[in-house]
Design a protein around this motif. Sequence first.
Motif, PDB file in Angstrom:
ATOM      1  N   GLN A  50       0.848  -1.216   0.000  1.00 45.86           N
ATOM      2  CA  GLN A  50       0.000   0.000   0.000  1.00 45.86           C
ATOM      3  C   GLN A  50       0.871   1.250   0.000  1.00 45.86           C
ATOM      4  O   GLN A  50       0.630   2.192  -0.761  1.00 45.86           O
ATOM      5  CB  GLN A  50      -0.895   0.028   1.237  1.00 45.86           C
ATOM      6  CG  GLN A  50      -1.980  -1.021   1.310  1.00 45.86           C
ATOM      7  CD  GLN A  50      -2.676  -0.989   2.675  1.00 45.86           C
ATOM      8  OE1 GLN A  50      -2.045  -0.693   3.695  1.00 45.86           O
ATOM      9  NE2 GLN A  50      -3.962  -1.313   2.697  1.00 45.86           N
ATOM     10  N   ASP A  51       1.895   1.251   0.870  1.00 47.68           N
ATOM     11  CA  ASP A  51       2.767   2.429   0.988  1.00 47.68           C
ATOM     12  C   ASP A  51       3.534   2.677  -0.310  1.00 47.68           C
ATOM     13  O   ASP A  51       3.726   3.826  -0.711  1.00 47.68           O
ATOM     14  CB  ASP A  51       3.759   2.264   2.147  1.00 47.68           C
ATOM     15  CG  ASP A  51       3.068   2.387   3.497  1.00 47.68           C
ATOM     16  OD1 ASP A  51       1.948   2.947   3.539  1.00 47.68           O
ATOM     17  OD2 ASP A  51       3.635   1.929   4.501  1.00 47.68           O
ATOM     18  N   LEU A  52       3.973   1.607  -0.937  1.00 47.40           N
ATOM     19  CA  LEU A  52       4.687   1.768  -2.207  1.00 47.40           C
ATOM     20  C   LEU A  52       3.768   2.417  -3.239  1.00 47.40           C
ATOM     21  O   LEU A  52       4.161   3.346  -3.942  1.00 47.40           O
ATOM     22  CB  LEU A  52       5.193   0.402  -2.704  1.00 47.40           C
ATOM     23  CG  LEU A  52       5.763   0.367  -4.122  1.00 47.40           C
ATOM     24  CD1 LEU A  52       6.895   1.376  -4.304  1.00 47.40           C
ATOM     25  CD2 LEU A  52       6.263  -1.043  -4.458  1.00 47.40           C
ATOM     26  N   PHE A  53       2.552   1.938  -3.303  1.00 49.84           N
ATOM     27  CA  PHE A  53       1.592   2.531  -4.244  1.00 49.84           C
ATOM     28  C   PHE A  53       1.375   4.016  -3.929  1.00 49.84           C
ATOM     29  O   PHE A  53       1.463   4.875  -4.820  1.00 49.84           O
ATOM     30  CB  PHE A  53       0.255   1.775  -4.211  1.00 49.84           C
ATOM     31  CG  PHE A  53      -0.858   2.553  -4.845  1.00 49.84           C
ATOM     32  CD1 PHE A  53      -0.850   2.815  -6.214  1.00 49.84           C
ATOM     33  CD2 PHE A  53      -1.903   3.063  -4.087  1.00 49.84           C
ATOM     34  CE1 PHE A  53      -1.860   3.566  -6.808  1.00 49.84           C
ATOM     35  CE2 PHE A  53      -2.915   3.812  -4.670  1.00 49.84           C
ATOM     36  CZ  PHE A  53      -2.898   4.058  -6.032  1.00 49.84           C
ATOM     37  N   LEU A  54       1.126   4.320  -2.653  1.00 49.05           N
ATOM     38  CA  LEU A  54       0.858   5.720  -2.275  1.00 49.05           C
ATOM     39  C   LEU A  54       2.072   6.610  -2.560  1.00 49.05           C
ATOM     40  O   LEU A  54       1.932   7.748  -3.004  1.00 49.05           O
ATOM     41  CB  LEU A  54       0.466   5.807  -0.796  1.00 49.05           C
ATOM     42  CG  LEU A  54      -0.914   5.209  -0.455  1.00 49.05           C
ATOM     43  CD1 LEU A  54      -1.097   5.095   1.058  1.00 49.05           C
ATOM     44  CD2 LEU A  54      -2.052   6.044  -1.052  1.00 49.05           C
ATOM     45  N   THR A  55       3.261   6.067  -2.334  1.00 47.27           N
ATOM     46  CA  THR A  55       4.489   6.840  -2.563  1.00 47.27           C
ATOM     47  C   THR A  55       4.708   7.112  -4.051  1.00 47.27           C
ATOM     48  O   THR A  55       5.002   8.241  -4.452  1.00 47.27           O
ATOM     49  CB  THR A  55       5.706   6.082  -1.979  1.00 47.27           C
ATOM     50  OG1 THR A  55       5.477   5.848  -0.597  1.00 47.27           O
ATOM     51  CG2 THR A  55       6.989   6.893  -2.145  1.00 47.27           C
ATOM     52  N   LEU A  56       4.554   6.085  -4.852  1.00 51.76           N
ATOM     53  CA  LEU A  56       4.817   6.238  -6.293  1.00 51.76           C
ATOM     54  C   LEU A  56       3.700   7.021  -6.990  1.00 51.76           C
ATOM     55  O   LEU A  56       3.956   7.964  -7.747  1.00 51.76           O
ATOM     56  CB  LEU A  56       4.980   4.845  -6.932  1.00 51.76           C
ATOM     57  CG  LEU A  56       5.315   4.808  -8.425  1.00 51.76           C
ATOM     58  CD1 LEU A  56       6.628   5.526  -8.736  1.00 51.76           C
ATOM     59  CD2 LEU A  56       5.410   3.353  -8.915  1.00 51.76           C
ATOM     60  N   TYR A  57       2.454   6.650  -6.714  1.00 53.94           N
ATOM     61  CA  TYR A  57       1.309   7.293  -7.369  1.00 53.94           C
ATOM     62  C   TYR A  57       1.212   8.760  -6.974  1.00 53.94           C
ATOM     63  O   TYR A  57       0.836   9.613  -7.784  1.00 53.94           O
ATOM     64  CB  TYR A  57       0.032   6.543  -6.979  1.00 53.94           C
ATOM     65  CG  TYR A  57      -1.200   6.919  -7.754  1.00 53.94           C
ATOM     66  CD1 TYR A  57      -1.285   6.692  -9.122  1.00 53.94           C
ATOM     67  CD2 TYR A  57      -2.309   7.474  -7.111  1.00 53.94           C
ATOM     68  CE1 TYR A  57      -2.428   7.023  -9.835  1.00 53.94           C
ATOM     69  CE2 TYR A  57      -3.459   7.805  -7.812  1.00 53.94           C
ATOM     70  CZ  TYR A  57      -3.512   7.571  -9.173  1.00 53.94           C
ATOM     71  OH  TYR A  57      -4.648   7.903  -9.876  1.00 53.94           O
ATOM     72  N   GLY A  58       1.592   9.044  -5.718  1.00 55.82           N
ATOM     73  CA  GLY A  58       1.459  10.409  -5.218  1.00 55.82           C
ATOM     74  C   GLY A  58       2.741  11.226  -5.295  1.00 55.82           C
ATOM     75  O   GLY A  58       2.797  12.328  -4.767  1.00 55.82           O
ATOM     76  N   SER A  59       3.763  10.690  -5.948  1.00 56.71           N
ATOM     77  CA  SER A  59       5.058  11.388  -5.951  1.00 56.71           C
ATOM     78  C   SER A  59       4.963  12.773  -6.586  1.00 56.71           C
ATOM     79  O   SER A  59       4.286  12.959  -7.597  1.00 56.71           O
ATOM     80  CB  SER A  59       6.098  10.554  -6.699  1.00 56.71           C
ATOM     81  OG  SER A  59       7.327  11.248  -6.751  1.00 56.71           O
ATOM     82  N   ARG A  60       5.689  13.736  -6.020  1.00 55.98           N
ATOM     83  CA  ARG A  60       5.757  15.066  -6.641  1.00 55.98           C
ATOM     84  C   ARG A  60       6.548  14.992  -7.955  1.00 55.98           C
ATOM     85  O   ARG A  60       6.454  15.887  -8.793  1.00 55.98           O
ATOM     86  CB  ARG A  60       6.402  16.084  -5.694  1.00 55.98           C
ATOM     87  CG  ARG A  60       7.903  15.924  -5.528  1.00 55.98           C
ATOM     88  CD  ARG A  60       8.591  17.167  -4.952  1.00 55.98           C
ATOM     89  NE  ARG A  60      10.029  16.926  -4.801  1.00 55.98           N
ATOM     90  CZ  ARG A  60      10.918  17.112  -5.783  1.00 55.98           C
ATOM     91  NH1 ARG A  60      10.557  17.554  -6.966  1.00 55.98           N
ATOM     92  NH2 ARG A  60      12.199  16.828  -5.575  1.00 55.98           N
ATOM     93  N   LEU A  61       7.337  13.924  -8.111  1.00 52.43           N
ATOM     94  CA  LEU A  61       8.118  13.770  -9.338  1.00 52.43           C
ATOM     95  C   LEU A  61       7.223  13.255 -10.468  1.00 52.43           C
ATOM     96  O   LEU A  61       6.302  12.477 -10.228  1.00 52.43           O
ATOM     97  CB  LEU A  61       9.257  12.768  -9.126  1.00 52.43           C
ATOM     98  CG  LEU A  61      10.208  13.076  -7.964  1.00 52.43           C
ATOM     99  CD1 LEU A  61      11.179  11.921  -7.767  1.00 52.43           C
ATOM    100  CD2 LEU A  61      10.954  14.382  -8.214  1.00 52.43           C
TER     101      LEU A  61
END
Length: 259
Positions: free
Chosen positions: A87-98
Amino acid sequence: ATRTYVNLSKPSTSVAVLELDRAPVNSLSKEMADAVSAAIKEAEGDDKVQALVLKSSNPKIFSAGLDITEMNNPEVERLEDFWRSIQDLFLTLYGSRLSTVAAIEGHSPAGGCLLAMSCDYRVMTEGENFKIGLNETKLGIAAPYWLKDLFVKTIGNREAELGLGLGKLYSPSEALSVNLIDEVVKNEDVLEVAMKEAETWAKIPPKGRVASKVMLRSEMMDELREKKELDVGWFRDFIMEEGTQKGIDAYLKSLGGKK
Ligand code: CO8
């Protein structure tokens, strides 16, 4: 810093490259998922970096998805933590400012497709034997609701019904025709094309670009943040069922052929 499972580099001032590097197939164990999340955050920590290319160390496999051994006869606590890391990986990648560009080098089933769909742009290598899609139903499991939502957002409801129901794996040309990916290129060109695309995104002034991304993606992310533990429970209960375990065990044995 020494890293396991990922390599992070910065070939230009504004673009970082994150290479998935967990032999043999870049499957996502808890530790691998945590390593990818940490590398994304590290890249985000550099103010000059505006875009990230996600690639693989294996020229034929982007990622084989979740590490199936994590779901095969697991300890309950470890299984729950594993899912939180996914879940955290998804939230980190999907929500990345990059701005994120997936250089999909070869196979990208299930969790591999999740990684690719979480990016802003997808370039895949040609070769009709390579496959991308959500094949969960073929393992006797269902994609979680948020992965389903991401799939629907990417390819539309009707195609998602077909893709999820049949556990369909798309060839690069099929994937392109349903907008699951944005471009198909020759093997040797994939990184260069992905880098160029990343440079294009990196030139957009970040304030408006990031605000637009947040606008498009925050609803889905907020919902998952709210339902995280419900989702963990749902995943755990589904995976721990005897019938699910039988299916996962049989699928795992069918892979590789050495077991
Ligand atoms: N997890 C763990 N081990 C794997 C995985 C995996 N996902 N994929 C392959 N392996 C292992 C194989 O068992 C084999 O092991 P060994 O050498 O010990 O026999 C080794 O990796 C190499 O595999 P192959 O010989 O199959 O390699 P190929 O190069 O021939 O093929 C493929 C590569 C095409 C990637 C192929 O391995 C494959 O199809 N793998 C399975 C992919 C897959 O179905 N992944 C789905 C995972 S489930 C998921 O990601 C989403 C779950 C959603 C949540 C569900 C909620 C209920």
